[in-house]
Design a protein around this motif. Structure first.
Motif, PDB file in Angstrom:
ATOM      1  N   LEU A   1       0.826  -1.210   0.000  1.00  0.00           N
ATOM      2  CA  LEU A   1       0.000   0.000   0.000  1.00  0.00           C
ATOM      3  C   LEU A   1       0.858   1.258   0.000  1.00  0.00           C
ATOM      4  O   LEU A   1       2.055   1.218   0.293  1.00  0.00           O
ATOM      5  CB  LEU A   1      -0.971  -0.008   1.184  1.00  0.00           C
ATOM      6  CG  LEU A   1      -0.427  -0.201   2.598  1.00  0.00           C
ATOM      7  CD1 LEU A   1       0.023   1.124   3.187  1.00  0.00           C
ATOM      8  CD2 LEU A   1      -1.527  -0.801   3.471  1.00  0.00           C
ATOM      9  N   GLU A   2       0.191   2.342  -0.358  1.00  0.00           N
ATOM     10  CA  GLU A   2       0.878   3.623  -0.425  1.00  0.00           C
ATOM     11  C   GLU A   2      -0.060   4.662   0.168  1.00  0.00           C
ATOM     12  O   GLU A   2      -1.278   4.579  -0.010  1.00  0.00           O
ATOM     13  CB  GLU A   2       1.145   3.945  -1.902  1.00  0.00           C
ATOM     14  CG  GLU A   2       2.196   4.987  -2.114  1.00  0.00           C
ATOM     15  CD  GLU A   2       2.460   5.227  -3.614  1.00  0.00           C
ATOM     16  OE1 GLU A   2       2.645   4.243  -4.363  1.00  0.00           O
ATOM     17  OE2 GLU A   2       2.439   6.389  -4.004  1.00  0.00           O
ATOM     18  N   GLY A   3       0.488   5.612   0.921  1.00  0.00           N
ATOM     19  CA  GLY A   3      -0.375   6.635   1.496  1.00  0.00           C
ATOM     20  C   GLY A   3       0.433   7.627   2.310  1.00  0.00           C
ATOM     21  O   GLY A   3       1.664   7.573   2.351  1.00  0.00           O
ATOM     22  N   LYS A   4      -0.331   8.536   2.944  1.00  0.00           N
ATOM     23  CA  LYS A   4       0.324   9.609   3.698  1.00  0.00           C
ATOM     24  C   LYS A   4       0.414   9.201   5.170  1.00  0.00           C
ATOM     25  O   LYS A   4      -0.580   8.774   5.757  1.00  0.00           O
ATOM     26  CB  LYS A   4      -0.509  10.882   3.550  1.00  0.00           C
ATOM     27  CG  LYS A   4       0.321  12.147   3.661  1.00  0.00           C
ATOM     28  CD  LYS A   4      -0.562  13.378   3.561  1.00  0.00           C
ATOM     29  CE  LYS A   4      -0.310  14.125   2.261  1.00  0.00           C
ATOM     30  NZ  LYS A   4      -1.317  15.178   2.032  1.00  0.00           N
ATOM     31  N   ILE A   5       1.605   9.321   5.753  1.00  0.00           N
ATOM     32  CA  ILE A   5       1.770   8.964   7.178  1.00  0.00           C
ATOM     33  C   ILE A   5       1.727  10.229   8.027  1.00  0.00           C
ATOM     34  O   ILE A   5       2.193  11.292   7.600  1.00  0.00           O
ATOM     35  CB  ILE A   5       3.091   8.175   7.406  1.00  0.00           C
ATOM     36  CG1 ILE A   5       3.136   7.603   8.836  1.00  0.00           C
ATOM     37  CG2 ILE A   5       4.331   9.021   7.146  1.00  0.00           C
ATOM     38  CD1 ILE A   5       4.208   6.548   9.042  1.00  0.00           C
ATOM     39  N   HIS A   6       1.097  10.123   9.185  1.00  0.00           N
ATOM     40  CA  HIS A   6       1.090  11.264  10.124  1.00  0.00           C
ATOM     41  C   HIS A   6       1.036  10.737  11.555  1.00  0.00           C
ATOM     42  O   HIS A   6       0.644   9.590  11.795  1.00  0.00           O
ATOM     43  CB  HIS A   6      -0.098  12.187   9.841  1.00  0.00           C
ATOM     44  CG  HIS A   6      -1.414  11.488  10.013  1.00  0.00           C
ATOM     45  ND1 HIS A   6      -2.116  11.497  11.196  1.00  0.00           N
ATOM     46  CD2 HIS A   6      -2.124  10.717   9.148  1.00  0.00           C
ATOM     47  CE1 HIS A   6      -3.216  10.766  11.046  1.00  0.00           C
ATOM     48  NE2 HIS A   6      -3.250  10.285   9.820  1.00  0.00           N
ATOM     49  N   GLU A   7       1.421  11.591  12.484  1.00  0.00           N
ATOM     50  CA  GLU A   7       1.406  11.199  13.880  1.00  0.00           C
ATOM     51  C   GLU A   7      -0.041  11.043  14.331  1.00  0.00           C
ATOM     52  O   GLU A   7      -0.900  11.836  13.946  1.00  0.00           O
ATOM     53  CB  GLU A   7       2.098  12.286  14.704  1.00  0.00           C
ATOM     54  CG  GLU A   7       2.825  11.702  15.876  1.00  0.00           C
ATOM     55  CD  GLU A   7       3.600  12.741  16.682  1.00  0.00           C
ATOM     56  OE1 GLU A   7       4.040  13.765  16.107  1.00  0.00           O
ATOM     57  OE2 GLU A   7       3.756  12.500  17.885  1.00  0.00           O
ATOM     58  N   ASP A   8      -0.312  10.003  15.135  1.00  0.00           N
ATOM     59  CA  ASP A   8      -1.637   9.854  15.728  1.00  0.00           C
ATOM     60  C   ASP A   8      -1.467   9.111  17.048  1.00  0.00           C
ATOM     61  O   ASP A   8      -1.220   7.900  17.074  1.00  0.00           O
ATOM     62  CB  ASP A   8      -2.566   9.072  14.793  1.00  0.00           C
ATOM     63  CG  ASP A   8      -3.983   9.005  15.363  1.00  0.00           C
ATOM     64  OD1 ASP A   8      -4.146   9.070  16.609  1.00  0.00           O
ATOM     65  OD2 ASP A   8      -4.928   8.889  14.557  1.00  0.00           O
ATOM     66  N   LYS A   9      -1.581   9.864  18.117  1.00  0.00           N
ATOM     67  CA  LYS A   9      -1.312   9.308  19.460  1.00  0.00           C
ATOM     68  C   LYS A   9      -2.173   8.085  19.779  1.00  0.00           C
ATOM     69  O   LYS A   9      -1.775   7.230  20.565  1.00  0.00           O
ATOM     70  CB  LYS A   9      -1.551  10.388  20.528  1.00  0.00           C
ATOM     71  CG  LYS A   9      -0.550  11.527  20.480  1.00  0.00           C
ATOM     72  CD  LYS A   9       0.663  11.227  21.373  1.00  0.00           C
ATOM     73  CE  LYS A   9       1.618  12.403  21.437  1.00  0.00           C
ATOM     74  NZ  LYS A   9       2.444  12.553  20.214  1.00  0.00           N
TER      75      LYS A   9
ATOM     76  N   TYR B   1       1.581   6.326  15.013  1.00  0.00           N
ATOM     77  CA  TYR B   1       1.469   6.862  13.647  1.00  0.00           C
ATOM     78  C   TYR B   1       0.363   6.142  12.894  1.00  0.00           C
ATOM     79  O   TYR B   1      -0.029   5.029  13.236  1.00  0.00           O
ATOM     80  CB  TYR B   1       2.801   6.722  12.893  1.00  0.00           C
ATOM     81  CG  TYR B   1       3.809   7.731  13.377  1.00  0.00           C
ATOM     82  CD1 TYR B   1       3.975   8.957  12.721  1.00  0.00           C
ATOM     83  CD2 TYR B   1       4.558   7.471  14.522  1.00  0.00           C
ATOM     84  CE1 TYR B   1       4.879   9.896  13.190  1.00  0.00           C
ATOM     85  CE2 TYR B   1       5.462   8.405  15.007  1.00  0.00           C
ATOM     86  CZ  TYR B   1       5.613   9.619  14.334  1.00  0.00           C
ATOM     87  OH  TYR B   1       6.493  10.552  14.799  1.00  0.00           O
ATOM     88  N   GLU B   2      -0.111   6.829  11.841  1.00  0.00           N
ATOM     89  CA  GLU B   2      -1.168   6.232  11.028  1.00  0.00           C
ATOM     90  C   GLU B   2      -0.933   6.597   9.567  1.00  0.00           C
ATOM     91  O   GLU B   2      -0.429   7.673   9.259  1.00  0.00           O
ATOM     92  CB  GLU B   2      -2.517   6.787  11.489  1.00  0.00           C
ATOM     93  CG  GLU B   2      -3.705   6.193  10.770  1.00  0.00           C
ATOM     94  CD  GLU B   2      -5.013   6.819  11.243  1.00  0.00           C
ATOM     95  OE1 GLU B   2      -5.676   6.188  12.095  1.00  0.00           O
ATOM     96  OE2 GLU B   2      -5.342   7.932  10.773  1.00  0.00           O
ATOM     97  N   VAL B   3      -1.312   5.696   8.677  1.00  0.00           N
ATOM     98  CA  VAL B   3      -1.203   5.975   7.241  1.00  0.00           C
ATOM     99  C   VAL B   3      -2.608   6.089   6.657  1.00  0.00           C
ATOM    100  O   VAL B   3      -3.453   5.221   6.891  1.00  0.00           O
ATOM    101  CB  VAL B   3      -0.431   4.838   6.514  1.00  0.00           C
ATOM    102  CG1 VAL B   3      -0.409   5.078   5.002  1.00  0.00           C
ATOM    103  CG2 VAL B   3       0.985   4.722   7.046  1.00  0.00           C
ATOM    104  N   GLN B   4      -2.865   7.176   5.913  1.00  0.00           N
ATOM    105  CA  GLN B   4      -4.114   7.297   5.150  1.00  0.00           C
ATOM    106  C   GLN B   4      -3.850   6.652   3.790  1.00  0.00           C
ATOM    107  O   GLN B   4      -3.120   7.201   2.974  1.00  0.00           O
ATOM    108  CB  GLN B   4      -4.457   8.778   4.918  1.00  0.00           C
ATOM    109  CG  GLN B   4      -4.641   9.595   6.181  1.00  0.00           C
ATOM    110  CD  GLN B   4      -6.011   9.384   6.808  1.00  0.00           C
ATOM    111  OE1 GLN B   4      -6.934   8.898   6.136  1.00  0.00           O
ATOM    112  NE2 GLN B   4      -6.163   9.732   8.077  1.00  0.00           N
TER     113      GLN B   4
END
Ligand code: 4AD
Ligand code: MG
Length: 432
Positions: A72-80, A86-89
C-alpha cells in the motif's frame, strides 16, 4: 518509489510512504477500514476511507482478513491513539494474497498453539524472541572471534558417549549399532586443539532426556569452547565474559523486543555490571544449610531444587566449582591432592533458569581416564582416538558448553524453554 519498512516509515513520520507486509489486525465500519500492518520491523495502523474508493475496490478492502499480504501507499502522520503512534491514510493498495480465515485469533490452548507453531511464529512475542535469539548467536560468534578463537565443527553421528549413556539417542545407521546423535562436541573438539589451540562452535546437541521439565529439550543448540593451555580459573573468566557480552548486546540492541516480552531489564543489568559470585561445592552446601535450611549429604549432586534456592540468593549467575568426582563426567581433572574432587564448574542462572554452562579443566592422566571410563561400563578401545590426545603432546586444557535456549529463556523471561526455539523438540513433541 521504493518500499520502506514499517520502522523506516515511522521514523520518516510524514509525507508519502510505500509499504508491504501482512494484516496483523483488522476492523471496519461503514465509513472506514482500519488495518494494522506488520512487517519484520514493527506494526503500523493504516486507514482506508470508503469515499476514496469505488464499490468494487471497497468490497476488496472490506473483506481483507488477518494475515493477508498487501502492498500500500499513502500519507503517514502522527496519531497518538494508534498502537505505534502513527497512522497511514491509504491512497493505493494491492492485495498480494487474500488470507483464509487465520486459525490463531482468539485465546487458544497451549496445545493448539504448539500444533500450529508454524503460524504462531508470526506473533509479536515469538518474533521478538527470535530476534533476541539472532542477537545471542551473533554475540557468541563475535565474543570468541574477538578473542582469536577459530570456529570448528564436529560430527553429529558419533560412536561414543560423553555425558552418560542414559541420554544417548540411538541412530539407525544403515545396519550398524552403537551410533548416536552428538550429546556434545567435546570428544571431537579436544583432538582439534592440538591443531588450532582455541576453538568454539554453536551446534545442535541431542539428549534423550526422559524428564518433562520446563528446562529440557531433546534437541538443543550448544555453544562450546575448548582451549589448549587454559587452566581452570581462566575457564571461569571466559564463561563469565561470554555471558556478560551476550547480555550487553541484547540489552543494547533489543530494547523494543524486551519491552514486547514484558521483560524487566533491571533484572538483567546486574549480570553486565557485577562480578558473578564464585563458590565451591562445599561452600554451596554450607550456604544451603545456613541460608536455606537444607542439609545435603556431601557427595550428592545439586538438584534443581538446590540450584534454585542458591540462585535465589543472587541477582547474577553464580559459579559453582569443585564438585565431588563421583557426580561428574569421566574427563574432568582431579583437583590436585584432593582426589575426591574435580575441577568441574556449573554456572547457574538467576530467577530459577537453572544450569546454563557446564565445563571443566580436562584430566590429562591417561590411566585415570581409562579407569573412569571402565567404571562407567565403557570399552576404552572405542575411545582410542580420544585417548590419543593424552599420548602425543598432551597439554593442560579446558572447555565448557553453554545451553543456548536456557540462556535465551532467562534473558527473555520465558516460562518454558520450548519458547526459546522455533520448533521445540521434547519427549512428546516432534511435530510440526
Ligand atoms: O553440562 P553439559 O552436559 O556439558 C557438556 O555437554 C560438556 N561436554 C560441555 C563441554 O564441556 N564442552 O551441557 C552443557 C549445557 C548445560 O549447562 C545446559 O545449559 C545445556 O547444555 N543443556 C541442556 N539444555 C536444554 N535441554 C537439555 N536437555 C540440556 N542438556 C544440557
Ligand atoms: Mg552439566
Amino acid at each position: 518509489m521504493t518500499y520502506l519498512s514499517v520502522e523506516e516509515a515511522i521514523k520518516k513520520g510524514k509525507g508519502i510512504v510505500k509499504l508491504r507486509g501482512w494484516v496483523h489486525r483488522e476492523r471496519g465500519s461503514n465509513q472506514f477500514k482500519f488495518i494494522v500492518l506488520r512487517d519484520n520491523t514493527n506494526i503500523l495502523q493504516c486507514v482506508f476511507k470508503k469515499e476514496k474508493y469505488n464499490n468494487k475496490e471497497w468490497e476488496d478492502i472490506d473483506k481483507l482478513l488477518v494475515e493477508s499480504s498487501v502492498e500500500l501507499e499513502g500519507k503517514i502522520h502522527e496519531d497518538k491513539r494508534a498502537p505505534t503512534g502513527y497512522e497511514v491514510q491509504v491512497e493505493k493498495f494491492k492485495v498480494i494474497q487474500r488470507s483464509e480465515d487465520f486459525p490463531l485469533q482468539k485465546d487458544q490452548s497451549v496445545e493448539f498453539l504448539a500444533d500450529n507453531r508454524h503460524l504462531w511464529l508470526r506473533s509479536r512475542k515469538m518474533t521478538s524472541m527470535l530476534k533476541i535469539r539472532s542477537t545471542v548467536f551473533r554475540a557468541i560468534h563475535d565474543y570468541f572471534r574477538n578473542l582469536g578463537y577459530y570456529e570448528y565443527h564436529s560430527p553429529i553421528f558419533q560412536a561414543v558417549q560423553c555425558e552418560g549413556g542414559s541420554t544417548l539417542f540411538d541412530v539407525a545407521y544403515f545396519k550398524q549399532k552403537g551410533v548416536f546423535l552428538a550429546q556434545t562436541w567435546q570428544l571431537y573438539a579436544e583432538p582439534a586443539i592440538f591443531a588450532l589451540e582455541k576453538i568454539y562452535t554453536i551446534s545442535p546437541a541431542f539428549r534423550a532426556e526422559k524428564s518433562k521439565t520446563s528446562r529440557h529439550l531433546t534437541e538443543l543448540w550448544m555453544a562450546e569452547m575448548e582451549a589448549a593451555w587454559m587452566e581452570f580459573d581462566d575457564l571461569l573468566d571466559n564463561g563469565e565474559g561470554l555471558l556478560k557480552y551476550i547480555m550487553k548486546e541484547v540489552v543494547t540492541k533489543n530494547k523494543e523486543e524486551l519491552k514486547i516480552l514484558e521483560r524487566d531489564v533491571k533484572k538483567l543489568e546486574p549480570t553486565i555490571k557485577k562480578p558473578f559470585t564464585r563458590m565451591t561445592y562445599d561452600q554451596a552446601l554450607d550456604l544451603l544449610k545456613k541460608k536455606c535450611g537444607m542439609t545435603i549429604e556431601w557427595g550428592k549432586d545439586l538438584r534443581t531444587i538446590e540450584e534454585d534456592k542458591l540462585s535465589a540468593l543472587y541477582d547474577t549467575p553464580i559459579i559453582v566449582t569443585r564438585y565431588p568426582k563421583k557426580v561428574k563426567a569421566f574427563y574432568m581433572k582431579e583437583d590436585g591432592k584432593m582426589n575426591k574432587i574435580v575441577l568441574g564448574v556449573d554456572f547457574i542462572a538467576p530467577e530459577g533458569y537453572g544450569e546454563i554452562i557446564g565445563g571443566s579443566e580436562r584430566e590429562s592422566n591417561l590411566k585415570e581416564i581409562e579407569r573412569r571410563l571402565k567404571e562407567e561400563g565403557e570399552n576404552p578401545e572405542q575411545y582410542k582416538f580420544y585417548l590419543d590426545t593424552r599420548r602425543y603432546g598432551s597439554v593442560p586444557h579446558s572447555g565448557f558448553g553453554m545451553g543456548v535456549e536456557r540462556v535465551i529463556a532467562w534473558i527473555c523471561g520465558l516460562d518454558n524453554i520450548k519458547d526459546a526455539i522455533a520448533f521445540p523438540r521434547t519427549t512428546t513433541r516432534f511435530k510440526p
